[in-house]
Design an enzyme around this catalytic site. Structure first.
Site, PDB file in Angstrom:
ATOM      1  N   GLY A 116       0.820  -1.207   0.000  1.00 29.50           N
ATOM      2  CA  GLY A 116       0.000   0.000   0.000  1.00 29.50           C
ATOM      3  C   GLY A 116       0.845   1.243   0.000  1.00 29.50           C
ATOM      4  O   GLY A 116       2.007   1.215   0.404  1.00 29.50           O
ATOM      5  N   GLY A 118       0.513   5.608   0.786  1.00 26.97           N
ATOM      6  CA  GLY A 118      -0.349   6.659   1.321  1.00 26.97           C
ATOM      7  C   GLY A 118       0.310   8.000   1.147  1.00 26.97           C
ATOM      8  O   GLY A 118       1.261   8.144   0.387  1.00 26.97           O
ATOM      9  N   ALA A 119      -0.221   8.956   1.868  1.00 25.15           N
ATOM     10  CA  ALA A 119       0.217  10.330   1.666  1.00 25.15           C
ATOM     11  C   ALA A 119       1.691  10.547   2.003  1.00 25.15           C
ATOM     12  O   ALA A 119       2.359  11.347   1.375  1.00 25.15           O
ATOM     13  CB  ALA A 119      -0.638  11.263   2.513  1.00 25.15           C
ATOM     14  N   PHE A 120       2.212   9.858   2.992  1.00 29.42           N
ATOM     15  CA  PHE A 120       3.561  10.143   3.454  1.00 29.42           C
ATOM     16  C   PHE A 120       4.496   8.956   3.389  1.00 29.42           C
ATOM     17  O   PHE A 120       5.618   9.030   3.858  1.00 29.42           O
ATOM     18  CB  PHE A 120       3.527  10.654   4.895  1.00 29.42           C
ATOM     19  CG  PHE A 120       2.808  11.953   5.010  1.00 29.42           C
ATOM     20  CD1 PHE A 120       3.462  13.137   4.745  1.00 29.42           C
ATOM     21  CD2 PHE A 120       1.477  11.984   5.348  1.00 29.42           C
ATOM     22  CE1 PHE A 120       2.794  14.346   4.826  1.00 29.42           C
ATOM     23  CE2 PHE A 120       0.802  13.182   5.436  1.00 29.42           C
ATOM     24  CZ  PHE A 120       1.463  14.363   5.173  1.00 29.42           C
ATOM     25  N   GLY A 121       4.047   7.864   2.854  1.00 26.77           N
ATOM     26  CA  GLY A 121       4.935   6.717   2.843  1.00 26.77           C
ATOM     27  C   GLY A 121       4.293   5.497   2.229  1.00 26.77           C
ATOM     28  O   GLY A 121       3.345   5.595   1.457  1.00 26.77           O
ATOM     29  N   GLU A 122       4.828   4.366   2.617  1.00 29.40           N
ATOM     30  CA  GLU A 122       4.349   3.119   2.021  1.00 29.40           C
ATOM     31  C   GLU A 122       4.110   2.089   3.110  1.00 29.40           C
ATOM     32  O   GLU A 122       4.603   2.214   4.233  1.00 29.40           O
ATOM     33  CB  GLU A 122       5.389   2.603   1.017  1.00 29.40           C
ATOM     34  CG  GLU A 122       6.706   2.249   1.686  1.00 29.40           C
ATOM     35  CD  GLU A 122       7.836   1.964   0.692  1.00 29.40           C
ATOM     36  OE1 GLU A 122       7.787   2.435  -0.452  1.00 29.40           O
ATOM     37  OE2 GLU A 122       8.781   1.269   1.087  1.00 29.40           O
ATOM     38  N   VAL A 123       3.343   1.076   2.760  1.00 19.35           N
ATOM     39  CA  VAL A 123       3.104  -0.030   3.678  1.00 19.35           C
ATOM     40  C   VAL A 123       3.641  -1.290   3.008  1.00 19.35           C
ATOM     41  O   VAL A 123       3.358  -1.547   1.836  1.00 19.35           O
ATOM     42  CB  VAL A 123       1.592  -0.180   3.993  1.00 19.35           C
ATOM     43  CG1 VAL A 123       1.365  -1.319   4.973  1.00 19.35           C
ATOM     44  CG2 VAL A 123       1.027   1.121   4.553  1.00 19.35           C
ATOM     45  N   LYS A 138       4.568   0.132   8.229  1.00 20.45           N
ATOM     46  CA  LYS A 138       4.255   1.433   7.638  1.00 20.45           C
ATOM     47  C   LYS A 138       5.480   2.317   7.800  1.00 20.45           C
ATOM     48  O   LYS A 138       5.968   2.496   8.911  1.00 20.45           O
ATOM     49  CB  LYS A 138       3.052   2.042   8.361  1.00 20.45           C
ATOM     50  CG  LYS A 138       2.503   3.265   7.741  1.00 20.45           C
ATOM     51  CD  LYS A 138       1.081   3.449   8.213  1.00 20.45           C
ATOM     52  CE  LYS A 138       0.562   4.822   7.973  1.00 20.45           C
ATOM     53  NZ  LYS A 138      -0.850   4.917   8.334  1.00 20.45           N
ATOM     54  N   ASP A 232     -11.389  10.704   8.785  1.00 26.57           N
ATOM     55  CA  ASP A 232     -11.022  10.278   7.443  1.00 26.57           C
ATOM     56  C   ASP A 232     -11.411   8.830   7.206  1.00 26.57           C
ATOM     57  O   ASP A 232     -10.656   8.087   6.601  1.00 26.57           O
ATOM     58  CB  ASP A 232      -9.522  10.474   7.241  1.00 26.57           C
ATOM     59  CG  ASP A 232      -9.132  10.437   5.767  1.00 26.57           C
ATOM     60  OD1 ASP A 232     -10.009  10.681   4.913  1.00 26.57           O
ATOM     61  OD2 ASP A 232      -7.960  10.150   5.466  1.00 26.57           O
TER      62      ASP A 232
HETATM   63  N1  LIG Z   1      -2.012  -3.454   8.721  1.00 22.20           N
HETATM   64  C1  LIG Z   1      -2.249  -3.563   7.416  1.00 22.20           C
HETATM   65  N2  LIG Z   1      -2.434  -4.761   6.835  1.00 22.20           N
HETATM   66  C2  LIG Z   1      -2.679  -4.839   5.507  1.00 22.20           C
HETATM   67  N3  LIG Z   1      -2.733  -3.802   4.664  1.00 22.20           N
HETATM   68  C3  LIG Z   1      -2.539  -2.591   5.170  1.00 22.20           C
HETATM   69  C4  LIG Z   1      -2.287  -2.396   6.567  1.00 22.20           C
HETATM   70  N4  LIG Z   1      -2.145  -1.060   6.778  1.00 22.20           N
HETATM   71  C5  LIG Z   1      -2.304  -0.469   5.583  1.00 22.20           C
HETATM   72  N5  LIG Z   1      -2.537  -1.367   4.602  1.00 22.20           N
HETATM   73  C6  LIG Z   1      -2.745  -1.101   3.165  1.00 22.20           C
HETATM   74  O1  LIG Z   1      -1.981   0.034   2.820  1.00 22.20           O
HETATM   75  C7  LIG Z   1      -2.860   1.093   2.354  1.00 22.20           C
HETATM   76  C8  LIG Z   1      -2.330   2.433   2.824  1.00 22.20           C
HETATM   77  O2  LIG Z   1      -2.273   2.404   4.247  1.00 22.20           O
HETATM   78  P1  LIG Z   1      -2.576   3.659   5.123  1.00 22.20           P
HETATM   79  O3  LIG Z   1      -3.901   4.225   4.690  1.00 22.20           O
HETATM   80  O4  LIG Z   1      -2.423   3.339   6.553  1.00 22.20           O
HETATM   81  O5  LIG Z   1      -1.388   4.565   4.655  1.00 22.20           O
HETATM   82  P2  LIG Z   1      -1.307   6.075   4.758  1.00 22.20           P
HETATM   83  O6  LIG Z   1       0.066   6.497   4.404  1.00 22.20           O
HETATM   84  O7  LIG Z   1      -1.754   6.428   6.121  1.00 22.20           O
HETATM   85  O8  LIG Z   1      -2.367   6.465   3.649  1.00 22.20           O
HETATM   86  P3  LIG Z   1      -3.497   7.586   3.430  1.00 22.20           P
HETATM   87  O9  LIG Z   1      -3.068   8.370   2.231  1.00 22.20           O
HETATM   88  O10 LIG Z   1      -4.788   6.817   3.171  1.00 22.20           O
HETATM   89  O11 LIG Z   1      -3.631   8.421   4.630  1.00 22.20           O
HETATM   90  C9  LIG Z   1      -4.250   0.728   2.912  1.00 22.20           C
HETATM   91  O12 LIG Z   1      -5.273   1.258   2.098  1.00 22.20           O
HETATM   92  C10 LIG Z   1      -4.199  -0.791   2.874  1.00 22.20           C
HETATM   93  O13 LIG Z   1      -4.538  -1.262   1.582  1.00 22.20           O
END
Ligand SMILES: Nc1ncnc2c1ncn2[C@@H]1O[C@H](COP(=O)(O)OP(=O)(O)OP(=O)(O)O)[C@@H](O)[C@H]1O
Length: 496
Positions: A116, A118-123, A138, A232
């Protein structure tokens, strides 16, 4: 050595016995070489930071205890039960501290597939080198967070994850940092997120939707009980475990609304002629969009989720308008997700975010239901009672119980929902299976991370003063990059 009162002044035991008064080391430092002075300054900084963090940690911990006590007293929980809750919190705090002392670091984890962004990084999926267990990592770029004042929000996320011990909330195992990144090691939920489910299924049968909306209600209410507002809630923050049960994620990073949507929200814009005007025609309704445009919206939504721009489809009008808002805003988001689950797209969806914004603010005129798919009267009623003014919104006066009591949930066994077989069981082959997630370019984009790849007519229509394009290798075909001024559309919502 005992600490003295002033910075730079230390009391030294035997060496200073003769005078028995603080021994000021400053003159020595002043006469020392620049390198020594630099080293002394660095040491001072490290010690100060250490104690600052330590005291902050203690304060946070006491605050969490006080919050729990207040909440428990307000909920009139019997004192025996309160004691148990406090002991439980202490146990988890101690466990967390113990893990922190182990100085777990990024080298303790083998980094695997990206699942995944997101706005500030990757998962990423990762494997604990000591136990072999699979987790989700994350990873957030510090410079990005610092430059946008987001560090406090990561702390919020970490605090919330420690504090709220709920099966509806993704579990946090470790948090740590190195010089470039902040890391959260969480449980890995291999079932994929609800956005993926919706993209795959298009619409959900009401029974399936009911199950996931009910589990979302339990998840949202568990953070509300701890006095947190998510702000959100959206399908990509609702993730499924291997059995298909839903958990809420993504709490800490606040996408500051003011900068994100400022260009969409000035009053003139809201009264401009394109504002949906409440006539009875369906011309503003998502289903009146040309089919190709709607398909395009669907194709774009994942890319949008990965971008720094994010989506505002689920955001409550009072949040967009920067009015005072409270927990009720999360119930609005739930109403928008329920609509999408049953209808196929969010209620105020448009290929232009300015229009989405206006539609949300003018929801009275713009909330419409298509002929097909046909929703039950109860489903429509519930959606309308969530997508409405705060004063009349379900949950505002009567709390979560008011929502749970709605006729659409007739027959839902709230207490045993998480023990039941889920309405949809994802295919998961083993602990490290990532088939329910999108495939990513596995080269981390964090080095030059600013945003995600999007190239669509959707963005062509956005104000050119808001974003602009830049071709970038490995991020084809276009990357949204921020303007250098304060209108940077950085995104993310969570506020305590
Ligand atoms: N614990 C987890 N297990 C499985 N997939 C996850 C988990 N956490 C996040 N993901 C995947 O990664 C994506 C991005 O995660 P997350 O929304 O926490 O990141 P973010 O950087 O906070 O993004 P955002 O731009 O939505 O704020 C999620 O939509 C999901 O598909």
């Amino acid at each position: 050595m005992e600490g003295g009162g002033d910075h730079g002044t230390v009391r030294i035991g035997a060496a200073n016995m003769k005078h028995d008064r603080p021994f000021n080391v400053e003159p020595d430092i002043a006469s020392s070489s620049p390198v020594t002075r630099q080293k002394a300054a660095a040491a001072k900084q490290i010690i100060e930071n250490h104690y600052k963090n330590y005291l902050q940690g203690l304060q946070d911990r006491m605050e969490r205890r006080r919050t729990l006590q207040t909440k428990a007293a307000e909920a009139q929980i019997p004192s025996e039960e309160q004691e148990k809750m406090l002991r439980n919190l202490e146990r988890r705090e101690t466990e967390f501290m113990r893990l922190q002392r182990h100085k777990v670091g990024v080298d303790d984890f083998e980094q695997l597939t990206i699942i995944g962004k997101g706005a500030f990084g990757e998962v990423r999926l990762c494997r604990d080198r000591n136990t072999g267990e699979i987790h989700a990592m994350k990873k957030l770029k510090k410079s990005e967070m610092l430059s946008r004042g987001q560090v406090e929000h990561v702390r919020s996320e970490r605090n919330l994850l420690v504090e709220v011990d709920s099966r509806c909330i993704v579990k946090l195992y470790y948090s740590f940092q190195d010089s470039d990144y902040l890391y959260l090691i969480m449980e890995y939920l291999p079932g994929g997120d609800i956005m993926t489910l919706l993209m795959r299924e298009d619409i959900l049968h009401e029974d399936v939707g009911r199950f996931y909306i009910a589990e979302s209600i339990l998840a949202i209410s568990s953070i509300h009980q701890h006095n947190y507002v998510h702000r959100d809630i959206k399908p990509d923050n609702l993730i499924l475990d291997k059995n298909g049960h839903l958990k809420l994620s993504d709490f800490g990073l606040c996408k500051p609304l003011e900068s994100k949507y400022s260009s969409l929200l000035d009053d003139q814009d809201l009264t401009a002629q394109e504002v949906p005007n409440g006539n009875d025609s369906n011309s503003d309704a998502p289903w009146s969009m040309p089919k190709e445009q709607l398909q395009q919206w669907k194709r774009n939504r994942r890319a949008l989720a990965y971008s720094t721009v994010g989506t505002l489809d689920y955001m409550a009008p009072e949040v967009l308008l920067k009015k005072g808002y409270g927990m009720e805003c999360d119930w609005w988001s739930l109403g928008a997700i329920m609509y999408e689950m049953l209808v196929g797209y969010p209620p105020f969806c448009s290929d232009d975010p300015r229009m989405t914004c206006r539609k949300i603010i003018n929801w009275k005129a713009c909330l419409k239901f298509p002929e097909e798919p046909k929703l039950s009267a109860e489903a429509k009623d519930l959606i309308c009672r969530l997508l409405c003014d705060v004063e009349s919104r379900l949950g505002t006066k009567g709390g979560v119980e008011e929502i749970k009591a709605h006729p659409w949930f007739k027959g839902v066994q709230w207490d045993t929902l998480y023990e039941m077989e889920a309405a949809y069981k994802p295919t998961v082959n083993g602990d490290s299976d990532t088939q329910n997630f999108d495939k990513f370019d596995q080269v981390s984009t964090l080095q030059s991370f600013t945003a995600s790849c999007i190239s669509t007519p959707f963005f062509n229509r956005m104000s050119s003063s808001w974003i602009r394009y830049r071709n970038s290798p490995g991020c084809s075909p276009a990357v949204i990059i921020p303007l250098t001024d304060s209108t940077f559309p950085c995104v993310f919502v969570f506020y305590v």
